[in-house]
Motif scaffolding. Structure first.
Motif, PDB file in Angstrom:
ATOM      1  N   LYS A 130       0.859  -1.179   0.000  1.00 41.76           N
ATOM      2  CA  LYS A 130       0.000   0.000   0.000  1.00 41.76           C
ATOM      3  C   LYS A 130       0.897   1.233   0.000  1.00 41.76           C
ATOM      4  O   LYS A 130       1.813   1.343   0.812  1.00 41.76           O
ATOM      5  CB  LYS A 130      -0.904   0.010   1.230  1.00 41.76           C
ATOM      6  CG  LYS A 130      -1.972   1.098   1.176  1.00 41.76           C
ATOM      7  CD  LYS A 130      -2.737   1.280   2.471  1.00 41.76           C
ATOM      8  CE  LYS A 130      -3.457   0.061   2.947  1.00 41.76           C
ATOM      9  NZ  LYS A 130      -4.180   0.302   4.217  1.00 41.76           N
ATOM     10  N   GLU A 132      -3.453   6.072   1.069  1.00 48.53           N
ATOM     11  CA  GLU A 132      -4.839   5.835   1.432  1.00 48.53           C
ATOM     12  C   GLU A 132      -5.510   7.191   1.616  1.00 48.53           C
ATOM     13  O   GLU A 132      -4.956   8.075   2.255  1.00 48.53           O
ATOM     14  CB  GLU A 132      -4.898   5.027   2.734  1.00 48.53           C
ATOM     15  CG  GLU A 132      -6.270   4.516   3.073  1.00 48.53           C
ATOM     16  CD  GLU A 132      -6.251   3.584   4.278  1.00 48.53           C
ATOM     17  OE1 GLU A 132      -6.123   2.363   4.069  1.00 48.53           O
ATOM     18  OE2 GLU A 132      -6.345   4.101   5.410  1.00 48.53           O
ATOM     19  N   SER A 140      -7.655   2.994  -1.385  1.00 43.20           N
ATOM     20  CA  SER A 140      -6.310   2.519  -1.055  1.00 43.20           C
ATOM     21  C   SER A 140      -5.586   2.233  -2.365  1.00 43.20           C
ATOM     22  O   SER A 140      -6.158   1.655  -3.290  1.00 43.20           O
ATOM     23  CB  SER A 140      -6.376   1.246  -0.204  1.00 43.20           C
ATOM     24  OG  SER A 140      -6.914   1.526   1.069  1.00 43.20           O
TER      25      SER A 140
END
Length: 189
Positions: free
Chosen positions: A166, A169, A178
């Protein structure tokens, strides 16, 4: 529901009739495309759980090369096809009426890679991690590509899933976007 920018700007899209399909709001869509704008031009896009096709059509309107739209719902497929026709992007589109597992596997077998993968599965069904694991295992995310996951703020998504991490976000009310990319170590090998 409309196309926000590009050659189909302002075009009103047909909404899904199925109440379980949640179209991405214009506000979230605009923010999303401000973030991924640098990925869009000449991109190969996979719009999984495409619903109305709104996100993939937005990519094509903004200069993406091709979009694969997939959804398991026959009703959604009809809406996607009508919206693709309405936006005049039939030549740049492939529509697949299959389960996401089969679509990801088929793309892996074909060695097809995508610069942008849109994931907006039904909320509360826990499909996010499984989707990203399958994308990783089948190597369908291009080296410099991005996965965009739209989910409810109650859904906590991991920072790493296999070789995919990731990177960002963003929260918009109850909706969260995300963003995932291949980890830097893997892209150097």
């Amino acid at each position: 529901m409309r196309v926000i920018s590009g050659k189909a700007r302002g075009l009103k899209l047909n909404p899904p009739k199925d109440q379980s399909v949640r179209p991405t709001t214009d506000r979230v869509k605009e923010s999303l495309f401000n973030i991924i704008n640098s990925y869009v031009m000449d991109a190969n896009v996979l719009d999984l759980f495409a619903g109305s096709g709104s996100l993939g059509i937005e990519c094509l309107s903004r200069g993406a090369k091709h979009c694969v739209f997939s959804d398991l719902s026959k009703e959604s497929i009809k809406i996607i096809q009508s919206n693709i026709k309405k936006a005049r992007v039939e030549q740049d589109s492939t529509v697949i009426n299959k389960d996401y597992k089969n679509v990801i596997s088929d793309m892996g077998i074909k060695k097809q890679e995508f610069d942008i993968i849109m994931l907006d599965p039904p909320y509360y069904e826990g499909l996010f991690v499984d989707c990203i694991e399958r994308i990783d295992k089948n190597n369908i995310l291009s080296e410099d590509g991005v996965i965009v996951v739209e989910h409810d703020k109650k859904d906590e998504l991991p920072d790493e899933i296999g070789n995919i991490v990731k990177t960002k976000e963003k929260k918009y009310g109850i909706t969260v976007l995300s963003f995932y990319e291949l980890s830097v170590e893997d892209s150097d090998e």
